[in-house]
Design a protein around this motif. Structure first.
Motif, PDB file in Angstrom:
ATOM      1  N   ASP A  11      40.642  15.734  27.900  1.00  0.00           N
ATOM      2  CA  ASP A  11      39.330  16.004  27.313  1.00  0.00           C
ATOM      3  C   ASP A  11      38.344  16.518  28.367  1.00  0.00           C
ATOM      4  OD1 ASP A  11      40.226  15.104  24.849  1.00  0.00           O
ATOM      5  OD2 ASP A  11      39.511  13.051  25.165  1.00  0.00           O
ATOM      6  N   ALA A  12      37.584  17.528  27.976  1.00  0.00           N
ATOM      7  CA  ALA A  12      36.577  18.118  28.875  1.00  0.00           C
ATOM      8  C   ALA A  12      35.211  18.108  28.193  1.00  0.00           C
ATOM      9  CB  ALA A  12      36.975  19.547  29.229  1.00  0.00           C
ATOM     10  N   PRO A  13      34.150  17.855  28.955  1.00  0.00           N
ATOM     11  CA  PRO A  13      32.821  17.702  28.357  1.00  0.00           C
ATOM     12  C   PRO A  13      32.093  19.039  28.189  1.00  0.00           C
ATOM     13  CG  PRO A  13      32.649  17.453  30.711  1.00  0.00           C
ATOM     14  CD  PRO A  13      34.107  17.735  30.421  1.00  0.00           C
ATOM     15  N   TYR A  14      30.977  18.995  27.497  1.00  0.00           N
ATOM     16  CA  TYR A  14      30.011  20.093  27.590  1.00  0.00           C
ATOM     17  C   TYR A  14      29.422  20.036  28.998  1.00  0.00           C
ATOM     18  CZ  TYR A  14      29.528  20.901  22.479  1.00  0.00           C
ATOM     19  OH  TYR A  14      29.723  21.220  21.170  1.00  0.00           O
ATOM     20  N   GLN A  15      29.226  21.207  29.596  1.00  0.00           N
ATOM     21  CA  GLN A  15      28.535  21.257  30.890  1.00  0.00           C
ATOM     22  C   GLN A  15      27.437  22.304  30.810  1.00  0.00           C
ATOM     23  OE1 GLN A  15      31.805  21.737  33.792  1.00  0.00           O
ATOM     24  NE2 GLN A  15      31.721  19.524  34.123  1.00  0.00           N
ATOM     25  N   THR A  19      39.331  20.022  24.180  1.00  0.00           N
ATOM     26  CA  THR A  19      40.343  18.968  24.194  1.00  0.00           C
ATOM     27  C   THR A  19      41.702  19.642  24.023  1.00  0.00           C
ATOM     28  OG1 THR A  19      41.103  16.899  23.179  1.00  0.00           O
ATOM     29  CG2 THR A  19      39.960  18.459  21.727  1.00  0.00           C
ATOM     30  N   ALA A  20      42.706  19.097  24.672  1.00  0.00           N
ATOM     31  CA  ALA A  20      44.003  19.775  24.709  1.00  0.00           C
ATOM     32  C   ALA A  20      45.151  18.784  24.580  1.00  0.00           C
ATOM     33  CB  ALA A  20      44.150  20.544  26.029  1.00  0.00           C
ATOM     34  N   ASP A  21      46.217  19.246  23.962  1.00  0.00           N
ATOM     35  CA  ASP A  21      47.513  18.557  24.014  1.00  0.00           C
ATOM     36  C   ASP A  21      48.454  19.467  24.787  1.00  0.00           C
ATOM     37  OD1 ASP A  21      46.861  16.310  22.608  1.00  0.00           O
ATOM     38  OD2 ASP A  21      47.531  17.091  20.665  1.00  0.00           O
ATOM     39  N   ALA A  76      26.445  27.402  22.562  1.00  0.00           N
ATOM     40  CA  ALA A  76      27.367  27.553  23.691  1.00  0.00           C
ATOM     41  C   ALA A  76      27.440  28.990  24.167  1.00  0.00           C
ATOM     42  CB  ALA A  76      28.763  27.089  23.282  1.00  0.00           C
ATOM     43  N   ALA A  77      27.658  29.145  25.473  1.00  0.00           N
ATOM     44  CA  ALA A  77      27.809  30.469  26.083  1.00  0.00           C
ATOM     45  C   ALA A  77      28.631  30.305  27.361  1.00  0.00           C
ATOM     46  CB  ALA A  77      26.447  31.083  26.399  1.00  0.00           C
ATOM     47  N   PRO A  78      29.146  31.425  27.874  1.00  0.00           N
ATOM     48  CA  PRO A  78      29.980  31.317  29.078  1.00  0.00           C
ATOM     49  C   PRO A  78      29.229  30.721  30.263  1.00  0.00           C
ATOM     50  CG  PRO A  78      30.142  33.513  28.114  1.00  0.00           C
ATOM     51  CD  PRO A  78      29.045  32.809  27.398  1.00  0.00           C
ATOM     52  N   LEU A  79      29.885  29.815  30.955  1.00  0.00           N
ATOM     53  CA  LEU A  79      29.412  29.270  32.223  1.00  0.00           C
ATOM     54  C   LEU A  79      30.482  29.639  33.246  1.00  0.00           C
ATOM     55  CD1 LEU A  79      27.784  27.338  34.120  1.00  0.00           C
ATOM     56  CD2 LEU A  79      29.059  25.447  33.113  1.00  0.00           C
ATOM     57  N   ARG A  80      30.045  29.908  34.457  1.00  0.00           N
ATOM     58  CA  ARG A  80      30.953  30.308  35.539  1.00  0.00           C
ATOM     59  C   ARG A  80      32.379  29.795  35.326  1.00  0.00           C
ATOM     60  NH1 ARG A  80      29.636  29.384  42.001  1.00  0.00           N
ATOM     61  NH2 ARG A  80      30.776  31.173  42.718  1.00  0.00           N
ATOM     62  N   SER A  81      33.331  30.711  35.293  1.00  0.00           N
ATOM     63  CA  SER A  81      34.724  30.401  35.016  1.00  0.00           C
ATOM     64  C   SER A  81      34.868  29.762  33.635  1.00  0.00           C
ATOM     65  CB  SER A  81      35.270  29.448  36.086  1.00  0.00           C
ATOM     66  OG  SER A  81      36.537  29.847  36.501  1.00  0.00           O
ATOM     67  N   PRO A  82      34.414  30.456  32.584  1.00  0.00           N
ATOM     68  CA  PRO A  82      34.353  29.849  31.253  1.00  0.00           C
ATOM     69  C   PRO A  82      35.664  29.202  30.834  1.00  0.00           C
ATOM     70  CG  PRO A  82      33.438  32.059  31.210  1.00  0.00           C
ATOM     71  CD  PRO A  82      34.023  31.866  32.567  1.00  0.00           C
ATOM     72  N   MET A  83      35.624  27.937  30.517  1.00  0.00           N
ATOM     73  CA  MET A  83      36.776  27.170  30.028  1.00  0.00           C
ATOM     74  C   MET A  83      37.867  27.015  31.087  1.00  0.00           C
ATOM     75  SD  MET A  83      37.014  25.661  27.177  1.00  0.00           S
ATOM     76  CE  MET A  83      36.237  26.524  25.838  1.00  0.00           C
ATOM     77  N   ASP A  84      37.757  27.720  32.193  1.00  0.00           N
ATOM     78  CA  ASP A  84      38.853  27.742  33.156  1.00  0.00           C
ATOM     79  C   ASP A  84      38.878  26.525  34.072  1.00  0.00           C
ATOM     80  OD1 ASP A  84      40.000  30.004  32.187  1.00  0.00           O
ATOM     81  OD2 ASP A  84      38.820  31.344  33.429  1.00  0.00           O
ATOM     82  N   ILE A  85      38.002  25.568  33.854  1.00  0.00           N
ATOM     83  CA  ILE A  85      38.155  24.279  34.516  1.00  0.00           C
ATOM     84  C   ILE A  85      38.909  23.343  33.576  1.00  0.00           C
ATOM     85  CG2 ILE A  85      36.919  22.236  35.333  1.00  0.00           C
ATOM     86  CD1 ILE A  85      34.895  24.031  36.573  1.00  0.00           C
ATOM     87  N   ALA A  86      38.524  23.377  32.303  1.00  0.00           N
ATOM     88  CA  ALA A  86      39.179  22.509  31.319  1.00  0.00           C
ATOM     89  C   ALA A  86      40.670  22.833  31.190  1.00  0.00           C
ATOM     90  CB  ALA A  86      38.488  22.658  29.965  1.00  0.00           C
ATOM     91  N   LEU A  87      41.004  24.125  31.177  1.00  0.00           N
ATOM     92  CA  LEU A  87      42.394  24.518  30.943  1.00  0.00           C
ATOM     93  C   LEU A  87      43.331  24.080  32.069  1.00  0.00           C
ATOM     94  CD1 LEU A  87      41.577  28.047  29.513  1.00  0.00           C
ATOM     95  CD2 LEU A  87      42.387  26.109  28.184  1.00  0.00           C
ATOM     96  N   THR A 109      40.378  12.580  31.350  1.00  0.00           N
ATOM     97  CA  THR A 109      39.059  13.054  30.932  1.00  0.00           C
ATOM     98  C   THR A 109      38.244  13.329  32.179  1.00  0.00           C
ATOM     99  OG1 THR A 109      39.153  11.601  28.996  1.00  0.00           O
ATOM    100  CG2 THR A 109      36.996  12.472  29.581  1.00  0.00           C
ATOM    101  N   PHE A 110      37.522  14.451  32.209  1.00  0.00           N
ATOM    102  CA  PHE A 110      36.574  14.651  33.293  1.00  0.00           C
ATOM    103  C   PHE A 110      35.173  14.740  32.715  1.00  0.00           C
ATOM    104  CE2 PHE A 110      35.311  19.154  33.361  1.00  0.00           C
ATOM    105  CZ  PHE A 110      36.330  19.815  32.689  1.00  0.00           C
ATOM    106  N   PRO A 111      34.132  14.550  33.547  1.00  0.00           N
ATOM    107  CA  PRO A 111      34.162  14.340  34.980  1.00  0.00           C
ATOM    108  C   PRO A 111      34.713  12.970  35.381  1.00  0.00           C
ATOM    109  CG  PRO A 111      31.931  14.048  34.176  1.00  0.00           C
ATOM    110  CD  PRO A 111      32.750  14.563  33.020  1.00  0.00           C
ATOM    111  N   LEU A 112      35.238  12.929  36.618  1.00  0.00           N
ATOM    112  CA  LEU A 112      35.832  11.695  37.135  1.00  0.00           C
ATOM    113  C   LEU A 112      34.726  10.814  37.724  1.00  0.00           C
ATOM    114  CD1 LEU A 112      38.270  13.525  36.679  1.00  0.00           C
ATOM    115  CD2 LEU A 112      39.176  12.841  38.884  1.00  0.00           C
ATOM    116  N   THR A 113      33.902  10.289  36.832  1.00  0.00           N
ATOM    117  CA  THR A 113      32.780   9.446  37.262  1.00  0.00           C
ATOM    118  C   THR A 113      33.309   8.080  37.702  1.00  0.00           C
ATOM    119  OG1 THR A 113      32.535   8.674  35.000  1.00  0.00           O
ATOM    120  CG2 THR A 113      31.178  10.546  35.652  1.00  0.00           C
ATOM    121  N   PRO A 114      32.541   7.356  38.514  1.00  0.00           N
ATOM    122  CA  PRO A 114      32.997   6.030  38.950  1.00  0.00           C
ATOM    123  C   PRO A 114      33.392   5.132  37.776  1.00  0.00           C
ATOM    124  CG  PRO A 114      31.089   6.687  40.222  1.00  0.00           C
ATOM    125  CD  PRO A 114      31.287   7.756  39.177  1.00  0.00           C
TER     126      PRO A 114
END
Lengths: 167, 760
Positions: B346-350, B450-452, B531-542, B739-744
């Motif tokens: 799972d990846a959040p909105y950023q 979110t991905a399987d 929603a709109a592209p953010l630097r490296s759109p979706m390419d962190i979640a994938l 799931t990210f972000p990897l918060t404490p």
């Protein structure tokens, strides 16, 4: 009402309500480009100036609190440095400004007002900061371009230049 | 599933890497070679057409030669801190045989600058550079023609140095570009057919030319948009709920109590539809009034109750499903595979979160308007300003000034439109500065995902099957101001605008015989954010999902994660960046999580590949995990990009360093939070970014391929860096993060609940 301020070693008289944050006066009344708006919450450091040599967030500092104090903005950093080091004349740039250019550290550069003000304050108190001391001192200044590693190099380069008395 | 091979074909998810389909096989090609533009060199790349644009097919639109033997390069690419204004001048100087002191650029303004569309997708060099290079080559050829007549010598005998044309063997016969053309027009078409310089003869391209903008930025002389002043301008602030609600149900004004700001002199309330703002001659008065104005809003509580509920909602939605790719027979391959790993990620909105909230100045008169904006397209901004003011395109001028970048579509356009509406309402120029909470709360966010994912390999560690199911909604169409004033109906972006999983961003790095990718498009109009592209759109979640699953299979096969990737790699350019980071980090082969650790602070390393649909990226992360506090510190990051021909290695290195820091920020810290009615992450304390004290040391490695067209360097290592961090966490703790972000908080929960050495 009229308030007297000392900005970059000049006495300025400005008409503004005493609760006005210093930032808006520096930007709008005195047309300075160093201090700039970033959050209005003292969280990011975009608006930093030196007040009697201490890095201060001008976005949350009311005018009434700086009356009679000496305010230095990015524009006044070379002259402030000359005064600190008792140099005969102000250099064109403070060593941290020159180091930022030499390292090509900044990208958009918008946060670098605060970064350089804070680094200048640090170097005025600690001429040979360790990496850990630099990290601690600079932690309140956000950079969204991610230039922290280069800025670290620039601060160390400035410290070396100052130790050599080069500038 | 519905709509298999329906709503779009294989191409629809592939906006950024040129390709064509041949013989049943997808062939990736860098079709941006100069020859590709020879037929129509001035061709506009933007979607924003309209009148009052300089003719892109005339050479004079692109280059002017002055009497003092200097040149002005006129292009349509916006300096956003990435250094494009220096790099494009380098390309022009190289082709014209000028040195860097003889070239300058023109500020961007509609009607004067050519329309090169959006400065985005790390394509300033890949697309913009090609046109500048061809224009400069055309100009050089035209100048040599003039020189040939002037000197009475054939073109073949002419040589050029620093804009001085001389005759080979007769150096006394010479003339400068300035003497030949001095401030007169070329008056020739832009053909794009002049020969371009062989890369082996480059003396400027490929060198570390210092950036043009750095000295003024360091001294404080650089004029950002925030410094621009227009005579008689008023200061504006928007008045909106603190934090947007669901897209489509954002902010309905129920009542406004004007008496609540009666004590502030000179303030005026601006209202058009549900658009609300204040203007005042004094900026602090405007700030106070916006804060003090009593407004009741209708904010329906229809957002999910938590991050987990958000991802569950996306999975439960009636999605439009599309089989992006189905190669071989995944079902059979998984059934007989030796090692299979699968999981949900799972990846959040950023948020874009530019360091400076956006600013714009608009001076809207009865029949014309002048707008100052930081949006990465002057022509696109002109279009939306016309949309809210009702003015025709040829009556609106937009000037670009730099601010801190949003790395994508943040609130720049919204801000320009809002300033225009305010100016039109009060009949005076208005400078609108968004406050921090406006920018954080009313951004277009990078979509949650979110991905399987399921990956399998055989006993020798050869990947045999790879399956990726991704859920996300599309980018949204319609920005806050134009929706609030009723000028635009909100909608969803179609087709390519989703940038969900494709074969290029999901597995392209590896040779995969059985490969299935399914895109589950979530209807995003209600109960989600704009929603709109953010630097490296979706390419962190994938890659967070894909590269971790791959790592898990490598672990099951008892293999070193670098060696595993190496033996499954799909091509030499991927191998080049992978080897580059492995070498830089002195990678020694061992299985992940194979170092016995007992102390409170555990160390780990991870490796990953990443892309942004154009260039090739790889990263290694070295981290420390404090198992008592859950805090992760990235100690060292190694990033590499192969962007084809490198124009300025110094700039590319800094782009990689930037991406490594941003990878840490986004993977470890950044997450849009919300209640059931609105966004609640509204400043840097509720949306904490990476700070100086947490920044890694970074080693950047540029893989230069000077004979291959440039393809961008602003995003690829970011994707790889994020996945490398996730893999490093497993190496340190034997626990996977899903799931990210990897918060404490998440780290501690995972450490306390997960079975060790989770593999499936």
């Amino acid at each position: 009402m009229a308030i007297r301020l000392t900005v970059n070693q000049r006495i300025e008289e400005v008409e503004a309500a005493p609760d006005t944050p210093l930032l808006y006066v520096l930007m709008n009344e005195l047309s300075l480009q160093g201090p700039r708006f970033g959050c209005g919450l003292a969280q990011c450091g975009a608006c930093s100036v030196l007040v009697d040599g201490v890095e201060t967030r001008s976005c949350v500092t009311p005018l009434s609190r700086v009356e009679g104090k000496s305010i230095t903005t990015l524009e006044g950093l070379p002259a402030w440095y000359a005064q600190q080091r008792k140099l005969a004349a102000a250099p064109a740039l403070h060593p941290i400004q020159q180091a930022v250019i030499d390292e090509q550290a900044l990208q958009c550069g918008y946060c670098y007002n605060g970064q350089m003000i804070k680094a200048a304050e640090l170097l005025s108190k600690n001429s040979t900061p360790t990496d850990a001391e630099i990290r601690t001192a600079m932690n309140g200044h956000i950079c969204r371009c991610g230039t922290y590693p280069r800025l670290m190099k620039a601060i160390k380069r400035a410290a070396l230049a100052m130790a050599g008395g080069a500038r | 599933m519905t709509d298999i091979f329906g709503s779009g074909d294989l191409t629809s998810g592939l906006p950024r890497r040129d390709f064509f389909k041949a013989g049943g096989m997808l062939v990736v090609g860098f079709a941006v070679a100069p020859s590709a533009f020879a037929q129509n060199p001035g061709q506009r790349t933007g979607a924003y057409d309209g009148p009052a644009q300089p003719d892109a097919d005339r050479l004079d639109t692109w280059i002017a030669i002055h009497a003092d033997n200097t040149a002005t390069i006129i292009h349509g690419h916006h300096e956003l801190g990435q250094g494009i204004s220096t790099s494009l001048l380098m390309i022009a100087a190289e082709e014209l045989d000028l040195d860097m002191s003889q070239v300058r650029r023109m500020p961007l303004e509609t009607g004067k600058s050519p329309n090169q569309g959006l400065t985005a997708a790390s394509a300033g060099i890949a697309r913009g550079g090609v046109r500048v290079r061809l224009a400069a080559a055309d100009a050089r050829q035209a100048l040599l023609g003039l020189a040939s007549t002037h000197l009475g010598a054939p073109v073949e005998r002419l040589t050029v140095s620093r804009g001085v044309v001389s005759v080979a063997g007769d150096p006394a016969k010479k003339v400068t570009y300035g003497e030949l053309l001095g401030d007169k027009h070329f008056n020739v078409p832009f053909t794009g057919r002049a020969p371009i310089k062989d890369y082996r003869k480059h003396t400027i391209v490929g060198t570390r030319v210092p950036r043009r903008d750095v000295p003024d930025k360091a001294s404080g002389k650089y004029v950002y948009l925030q410094h621009v002043k227009v005579p008689g301008m008023l200061h504006g602030r928007v008045v909106r709920p603190r934090g947007q609600g669901s897209f489509l149900h954002g902010a309905k004004v129920m009542s406004v109590d004007a008496s609540s700001i009666a004590n502030i002199p000179g303030v005026r309330i601006v209202r058009r539809g549900d658009f609300l703002g204040v203007v005042a001659p004094n900026e602090w008065d405007a700030v106070k009034a916006a804060e003090q104005l009593k407004v009741t809003w209708d904010m329906p509580a229809i957002l999910p109750a938590s991050q987990e509920a958000l991802h569950d909602r996306m999975r439960a939605a009636r999605t439009a499903d599309r089989l992006v790719l189905d190669r071989g027979d995944c079902t059979a391959a998984f059934a007989k595979a030796v090692h299979v790993a699968s999981g949900r990620y799972d990846a959040p909105y950023q948020l874009h979160g530019p360091f400076a909230p956006n600013c714009a100045i608009a001076d809207v008169k009865r029949d014309s308007a002048l707008v100052y904006s930081s949006r990465q397209t002057i022509y696109g901004t002109r279009q939306v300003v016309c949309g809210v003011t009702g003015l025709p395109l040829d009556k609106v001028v937009v000037r670009f000034f730099e601010t801190s970048p949003s790395y994508g579509r943040g609130c720049q356009e919204d801000c320009a439109m809002a300033a225009a509406v305010m100016s039109q309402e009060v009949d005076a120029p208005v400078r609108l500065q968004l406050m921090r909470w406006d920018e954080h709360g009313w951004d277009h966010y990078q979509q949650a995902h979110t991905a399987d994912v399921k990956v399998a390999c055989d006993a020798s560690g050869k990947i045999v099957a790879y399956e990726y199911h991704g859920w996300q909604h599309n980018f949204t169409a319609g920005d806050t101001t134009e929706i609030l004033v009723g000028a635009k109906k909100p909608g969803e972006g179609e087709g390519i605008r989703a940038q969900g999983p494709t074969l290029f961003n999901t597995g392209d790095q590896y040779t995969i015989p059985n490969w299935r990718i399914v895109n589950h498009r979530v209807p995003g109009m209600s109960g989600y954010f704009k929603a709109a592209p953010l630097r490296s759109p979706m390419d962190i979640a994938l890659p967070f999902a894909g590269e971790q699953t791959l790592d898990r299979v490598a672990y099951m096969a008892n293999m070193d994660p670098y060696q595993f990737r190496r033996q499954n790699i799909s091509g030499e350019r991927w191998l080049g960046v992978l080897d580059a980071v492995a070498k830089a980090s002195h990678w020694t082969p061992r299985r992940a999580a194979s170092v016995k650790q007992t102390g409170r602070v555990r160390t780990g390393r991870g490796i990953a590949l990443g892309t942004h649909l154009s260039s090739y990226g790889a990263a290694v992360a070295e981290i420390e995990v404090d198992t008592e506090t859950g805090v992760i510190v990235a100690k060292k990051m190694y990033g590499s990009i192969d962007p084809g021909q490198v124009i300025n290695p110094g700039i590319v290195e800094r782009q990689i360093e930037s991406q490594m820091c941003v990878a840490c920020s986004r993977l470890l810290k950044e997450e849009v939070t919300f209640s059931t009615s609105n966004v609640t992450s509204l400043d840097w304390s509720t949306y904490p970014p990476l700070r100086f004290g947490e920044a890694p040391e970074v080693t950047a490695v540029v893989v230069d391929r000077p004979n291959v067209p440039s393809s961008g360097a602003g995003e690829e290592a970011l994707a790889a860096g994020a996945a490398a961090l996730a893999n490093a966490f497993f190496d340190a703790t034997s626990v996977r993060m899903y799931t990210f972000p990897l918060t404490p908080k998440r780290v501690l929960a995972a450490l306390h609940s997960a079975p060790k050495n989770t593999t499936a």
